[in-house]
Design an enzyme around this catalytic site. Structure first.
Site, PDB file in Angstrom:
ATOM      1  N   ASN A   1     -35.573  -3.949  16.243  1.00 23.48           N
ATOM      2  CA  ASN A   1     -35.216  -4.866  17.319  1.00 23.48           C
ATOM      3  C   ASN A   1     -34.112  -5.781  16.825  1.00 23.48           C
ATOM      4  O   ASN A   1     -34.118  -6.193  15.663  1.00 23.48           O
ATOM      5  CB  ASN A   1     -36.427  -5.698  17.752  1.00 23.48           C
ATOM      6  CG  ASN A   1     -36.059  -6.753  18.791  1.00 23.48           C
ATOM      7  OD1 ASN A   1     -35.865  -7.921  18.469  1.00 23.48           O
ATOM      8  ND2 ASN A   1     -35.933  -6.326  20.033  1.00 23.48           N
TER       9      ASN A   1
ATOM     10  N   TYR B   1     -31.707 -15.525  18.028  1.00 23.92           N
ATOM     11  CA  TYR B   1     -32.596 -16.677  17.988  1.00 23.92           C
ATOM     12  C   TYR B   1     -31.970 -17.727  17.077  1.00 23.92           C
ATOM     13  O   TYR B   1     -31.605 -17.419  15.945  1.00 23.92           O
ATOM     14  CB  TYR B   1     -33.976 -16.293  17.439  1.00 23.92           C
ATOM     15  CG  TYR B   1     -34.510 -14.992  17.987  1.00 23.92           C
ATOM     16  CD1 TYR B   1     -34.997 -14.924  19.293  1.00 23.92           C
ATOM     17  CD2 TYR B   1     -34.512 -13.821  17.224  1.00 23.92           C
ATOM     18  CE1 TYR B   1     -35.478 -13.735  19.814  1.00 23.92           C
ATOM     19  CE2 TYR B   1     -34.997 -12.632  17.733  1.00 23.92           C
ATOM     20  CZ  TYR B   1     -35.473 -12.580  19.025  1.00 23.92           C
ATOM     21  OH  TYR B   1     -35.945 -11.403  19.540  1.00 23.92           O
ATOM     22  N   ARG B   2     -31.873 -18.938  17.568  1.00 21.85           N
ATOM     23  CA  ARG B   2     -31.260 -19.977  16.754  1.00 21.85           C
ATOM     24  C   ARG B   2     -32.070 -20.170  15.474  1.00 21.85           C
ATOM     25  O   ARG B   2     -33.278 -19.938  15.430  1.00 21.85           O
ATOM     26  CB  ARG B   2     -31.168 -21.284  17.530  1.00 21.85           C
ATOM     27  CG  ARG B   2     -32.495 -22.017  17.652  1.00 21.85           C
ATOM     28  CD  ARG B   2     -32.364 -23.273  18.475  1.00 21.85           C
ATOM     29  NE  ARG B   2     -33.540 -24.101  18.391  1.00 21.85           N
ATOM     30  CZ  ARG B   2     -34.148 -24.652  19.436  1.00 21.85           C
ATOM     31  NH1 ARG B   2     -33.690 -24.440  20.653  1.00 21.85           N
ATOM     32  NH2 ARG B   2     -35.209 -25.422  19.260  1.00 21.85           N
TER      33      ARG B   2
ATOM     34  N   GLU C   1     -31.292  -2.241  20.621  1.00 21.15           N
ATOM     35  CA  GLU C   1     -30.088  -2.869  21.183  1.00 21.15           C
ATOM     36  C   GLU C   1     -28.813  -2.175  20.725  1.00 21.15           C
ATOM     37  O   GLU C   1     -27.778  -2.274  21.391  1.00 21.15           O
ATOM     38  CB  GLU C   1     -30.047  -4.347  20.811  1.00 21.15           C
ATOM     39  CG  GLU C   1     -31.024  -5.229  21.569  1.00 21.15           C
ATOM     40  CD  GLU C   1     -32.465  -5.082  21.123  1.00 21.15           C
ATOM     41  OE1 GLU C   1     -33.367  -5.569  21.825  1.00 21.15           O
ATOM     42  OE2 GLU C   1     -32.702  -4.471  20.059  1.00 21.15           O
TER      43      GLU C   1
ATOM     44  N   ASP D   1     -29.599 -27.821  23.770  1.00 25.46           N
ATOM     45  CA  ASP D   1     -29.697 -26.431  24.218  1.00 25.46           C
ATOM     46  C   ASP D   1     -28.786 -26.125  25.402  1.00 25.46           C
ATOM     47  O   ASP D   1     -28.126 -27.007  25.955  1.00 25.46           O
ATOM     48  CB  ASP D   1     -31.145 -26.098  24.571  1.00 25.46           C
ATOM     49  CG  ASP D   1     -31.611 -24.816  23.909  1.00 25.46           C
ATOM     50  OD1 ASP D   1     -30.892 -23.802  24.023  1.00 25.46           O
ATOM     51  OD2 ASP D   1     -32.674 -24.826  23.269  1.00 25.46           O
TER      52      ASP D   1
END
Length: 566
Positions: free
Chosen positions: A171, A175-176, A235, A285
């Site tokens: 995968n 993600y930060r 992906e 964000d």
């Protein structure tokens, strides 16, 4: 065209006049954010900061921050071109006869490019492993501290590779990652994300979970990491399809994970599933608000590999429009044919910038039967990441969902609060701050399609500035406004909001409402409280602050603006 690596994409941007080099020394602490944020909101170019204080590596930002650059990143003239291409593959008419299949066969050959190529035999080191640092030091990288209240520095464009215990398929998600020290970061895996599910599987399995983070891959690969693919689908398949060439992967130095061989940097390491979580955040964000601090796993970096002359990739998120808005637009156009295949009445889709991905979707539908719009809305709430969409507005096929004025007119004329407003409790995005409880709340569907035999409603909307002093002030102001002649829809907003700025108004409405709490129907009219909520209004968690830059940094950038080259 497929880009060999990030350097090739940079060259393409520069050739088209879409890149600006900044040779003045700049700080990664707030300064780059303030510069890049201004450029993003003005629709300006990609920026290559060649001298970042405290680091030897240049930094690229806003590389995909326009419709044109996003299309260029994916090798197309427009994002709709990619959507039409996807639609051709989903058109079963191309496969229903031998003649059609023969004519379509050349396009089918493209699918062979989807499958990533794992290169095992190497005469030379792959580019991403030209330099191997077995004593990593994350402070050497120009990692950004984006906003004043951020908990620290964050990797903002990381491609995080993981896999289930014993699996071959990987995968890749984005993600930060907050830097904790020289060799570790927090890993921001939301509850709803694939990375979190894989982490939970490793917790049940026990031991250390291998993780690899690639920084600075080709733009198609970077986009694919953000795409809402079903769990279990690699992906890199999507990246290969977009670039029309297989993604070449190389095995990590210290684990059995595979990463794009042309990445600029790779951080290798692990998450110890038996280790206590770490406090991560706050973070300014993409909602335009600070997401609250919480507990997340710690990622231990045991090795850093890189190119000899790498470029560090970054982005900045905040109140839209920012660079990430165009990644969302790519998803909107590329995945629209997939949604239409599953919902035949769906004609078009718009995810407004102000809706920050998950807070609003406008759909145009064919009213083939009574309840067609409601059917589409319910189907979307049962589908992948669309299930988190807090507001869905359905309009007729003749209405352009990107035309805000036409959509508002359709809502006022065609949506009867008694029958056309649909409340559905369900999951919400982890970054939604308006619901009374985290991850769950009310979702609102509005059927603004014309109904046969129904006379269009009359009325107008009113926006009310409210100086809020006590719980309920916003609701009371909106209800009182409905008493004015001709007002059928009243919206209360904080008095700090510029009511003349439609974009700001929409952003506040989409972000600040939980329809189950903030929408009131009275005498066939709608009152909506889009003000900041106070503790006495049902909240079980703090309301986050708006993101804004410090006055000192704003003044610093003002003073240096010409020095940067603008």
């Amino acid at each position: 065209m497929a880009y060999r690596d990030l350097q090739a994409f940079i060259a393409a941007l520069e050739k088209r006049g879409e890149l600006m080099r900044i040779s003045a020394p700049v700080s990664p602490i707030l300064e780059i954010t303030e510069i890049a944020g201004r450029v993003m909101k003005r629709g300006g170019p990609a920026l290559l900061f060649e001298r970042v204080e405290g680091s030897d590596f240049p930094l690229l930002i806003n590389a995909m921050g326009s419709h044109a650059r996003m299309a260029l990143a994916l090798g197309a003239e427009s994002l709709d071109e990619i959507g039409r291409d996807v639609a051709r593959y989903l058109d079963f008419g191309n496969y229903t006869s031998l003649g059609n299949l023969i004519r379509f066969a050349p396009r089918l050959l493209r699918l062979a490019a989807c499958f990533p190529h794992r290169r095992r035999l190497r005469l030379t080191r792959p580019p991403c492993q030209q330099v191997i640092e077995r004593e990593p030091d994350l402070s050497a990288l120009p990692v950004l501290h984006c906003w004043p209240q951020d908990g620290g520095r964050f990797f903002t464009l990381p491609l995080v590779f993981t896999k289930l215990p014993g699996a071959r398929t990987q995968n890749c998600g984005m993600y930060r990652m907050q830097v904790l020290d020289r060799t570790s970061t927090a890993m921001h895996w939301h509850k709803h994300k694939d990375g979190s599910a894989i982490y939970e599987a490793w917790r049940a399995h026990g031991g250390k979970m291998p993780v690899a983070v690639a920084l600075g891959c080709g733009p198609e690969i970077t986009y694919a990491a953000t795409a809402p693919l079903p769990p279990g689908l690699d992906e890199m398949l999507l990246a290969g399809f977009l670039r029309r060439r297989p993604v070449a992967l190389t095995k990590c130095v210290a684990s059995d994970l595979w990463v794009p061989r042309d990445a600029q940097f790779v951080l290798e390491g692990y998450v110890d599933t038996e280790e206590p979580p770490v406090w991560e955040g706050p973070f300014g964000d993409h909602t335009g608000y600070y997401s609250l601090a919480d507990w997340y796993p710690r990622f231990h970096v045991t090795c850093v590999t890189r190119r000899r002359n790498p470029v560090y990739p970054a982005t900045v998120v905040g109140r839209p429009p920012m660079e990430d808005c165009y990644l969302a637009k790519a998803t909107e156009r590329i995945f629209l044919p997939v949604l239409k295949l599953q919902m035949p009445q769906l004609c078009d889709l718009c995810l407004p910038f102000e809706g920050v991905f998950h807070n609003c979707a406008v759909v145009s539908v064919r009213n083939d039967f009574p309840g067609a719009a409601r059917t589409v809305m319910n189907a979307m709430w049962g589908m992948g990441q669309m299930r988190y969409t807090k507001l869905i507005v359905a309009v007729d096929a003749s209405v352009d969902p990107r035309d805000t004025g036409a959509v508002l007119a359709a809502v006022l004329q065609n949506a009867d609060p008694a029958s056309d407003y649909l409340l559905s409790d369900g999951p919400l995005d982890a970054l939604d701050h308006s619901s009374d409880r985290a991850l769950y709340g009310a979702r609102l569907g509005v059927d603004a399609t014309a109904k046969p035999g129904v006379t269009p409603r009359t009325g107008r909307y009113a926006l009310l500035p409210v100086q809020k002093r006590a719980p309920g002030d916003g609701r009371e102001a909106a209800l009182a406004a409905l008493e004015a002649e001709g007002v059928s829809f009243a919206v209360a907003l904080d008095d700090s909001v510029d009511l003349a700025d439609r974009s700001e108004v929409l952003w506040r409405v989409f972000n600040n409402i939980d329809a189950g709490r903030d929408l009131v129907v009275k005498d066939g009219k709608i009152a909506l409280d889009a003000t900041k909520k106070l503790p006495g209004e049902g909240l079980t968690r703090p309301w986050p602050d708006d993101i804004s830059m410090s006055p000192e940094m704003t003044a610093r950038v003002d003073a240096r603006w010409e020095e940067y080259g603008f």
